[in-house]
Design an enzyme around this catalytic site. Sequence first.
Site, PDB file in Angstrom:
ATOM      1  N   GLU A   1      50.664  27.795  46.205  1.00 22.92           N
ATOM      2  CA  GLU A   1      50.215  27.330  44.885  1.00 22.92           C
ATOM      3  C   GLU A   1      51.248  26.448  44.198  1.00 22.92           C
ATOM      4  O   GLU A   1      50.905  25.440  43.582  1.00 22.92           O
ATOM      5  CB  GLU A   1      49.869  28.527  43.984  1.00 22.92           C
TER       6      GLU A   1
ATOM      7  N   HIS B   1      43.922  40.582  38.496  1.00 23.32           N
ATOM      8  CA  HIS B   1      42.872  39.563  38.614  1.00 23.32           C
ATOM      9  C   HIS B   1      42.072  39.386  37.323  1.00 23.32           C
ATOM     10  O   HIS B   1      41.045  38.738  37.334  1.00 23.32           O
ATOM     11  CB  HIS B   1      41.880  39.952  39.730  1.00 23.32           C
TER      12      HIS B   1
END
Lengths: 316, 320
Positions: free
Chosen positions: B57, B127
């Site tokens: 990322e 999450h």
Amino acid sequence: MTPDSAGLYRTVRLIRRFEERSIEFVRSGEIVGGIHPYIGQEAIAAGVCAALAPTDQITSTHRGHGHVLAKGADPSRMLAELMGRSTGLNSGRGGSMHAADFSVGVLGANAIVGAAGSIATGAAWAARRQGRDTVVATFFGDGAMNEGMLLEAFNLASLWNAPVVFVCENNGYATTMPVAGAVAGSIPARARAFGMPAFTIDGQDPELVLAAASTAVRRARSGGGPTFLECLTYRFDAHHTFEHRVRLNYRSDDELADGRSRDPLEIQGARLASSVVAAIDAEVEAVLDKAAAFALESPHPSVEGALDYLYAMRLP
Amino acid sequence: MKLSYLKALNRALGDELAADERVFLMGEDIRVAASNLTAGLHARFGDDRVLDTPLSEQAFTNFATGAALAGLRPVIEFQIPSLLFLVFEQIANQAHKFSLMTGGQCRVPVTYVVPGSGSRTGWAGQHSDHPYSLFAHVGVKTVVPATPADAYGLLVSAIRDDDPVVVFAPAAALGVRDDLDFASLAPVPLGVGRVARAGSDVTVVALGHLVHEAVAVAEELAGQVSVEVFDPRTVYPFDWNGLGASLAKTRRLVVIDDSNRSCGFAGEVIAGAVERFRLDAPPRRITRPDGAVLPFALALDRVVQPSRQDLLSVLLEVVA
């Protein structure tokens, strides 16, 4: 001696004197915040940038003056930037650690260790996708070899065949951390693990750097993908000019003397006739006299514009 | 026809890829469209325009910045909001700062899209964050659409904007459907809010899926309290004129915000409002608790998020 010998000497001399004069301006207070001197490492910027075409690009580091000057930025505007003047390369908004000149392919010095390798990879990939044959060289130190982001960039560049030259300036220290205490295994082996050729070269000799960089640039331009160059070098001065005041003690006198004994200025100067050296020295001095006068006479930015350029598209 | 919020985002990506060669998408598993956001786009536009990335990322976020410096207009999909914590440096400290630090020599037109921000129920601690306030705090343009039409229009504007823009699509909004035909879809400017439901007693500021919750509560209270729901659409820049017009009518303010309380969006809206406008009652906010981490068990997940019941009781207190 090669046809480039005088040019390489000129670049090394320009960077050396630019930095020496900048250190004086730090001491006199004209440059606020200090600088990270590149003195001793000039052969790398000179050699790599001499291997690049004017349309090629570089990314640089917090120790970036040498790279920016070697790529062709105007020393007057560079010095004005260090002094925070409105005539500076970045209109006084970037300073020493962020000097950028897109007109000569300098995509910016970057103050986060290891950050620019992935930016360079993206720029190189995008240029290729747009049908341009641009090569991007990205400079970083041995300290960056422990940044995951840079290792991720090696993977992307190799995987996607990006025309990048990764230039590791191994000066032996990440600030005060010796490389032996920080890097497990070998630096070029880390690069090779990602499938790119990696070479260790003498980073004190501008002609050896130029030769190695030229091979890497040719490879990148012809679609061969990235190359990694580990350039062994030595930082003669402090990590940062602030170090003069705090008097950090992490290198012995013997080590310093040994490091300074391989001075790129002397190595390259010895290849030229003394009259050529004298002429280049005088010419560089004149350029820097002009730069100093230009920077000192330049206006400071108006404070009303402190947040100019923040957004390309203004907020409503 | 019924158009879902997720389909509207997908449509915006397809339209912008078709309209501008410089636009390309990158992200994890986007060729097979693991989140459905990019469904059909790889087949239509190919490898050069829809790029599957390794799990890297930080590098691919900076890679997008480099590609933008070279003249392209990258759009990155992050499948989960927490990945933005991992690339906060690359967005807030790199992409966002280049324009000023270089004295205007460059632009960084990268769009970051998170299709599934906030709780997705059962996805637990790592999450389920909704970190839009972080980006607003540093001044990165930040968008949280509520409706399918806005999802389309704001994403299109984000991609066309020459600055970095983060687009948060709340998980609880992805399934929202509206009766729309494709011809009615149009760009929506960043920084301009809308009145989602008109009222005269109190203004509720809500973002994303909470706009729909606020409208539902307003309907429930109809006849008893006249609630106006103001959807700013963009967190930063914030539409203070739009909120001012609403508060000129209602002079009462409640903010419902599905993120943590301290230094959060709700606190900012209230502070900005009391600095600028006259209110007849102390403003109130409904948020996740201070420093919350979303717990896994269903009842715990729910109790940490702002609810209709919380909003209803606060509204009754503010107008009392």
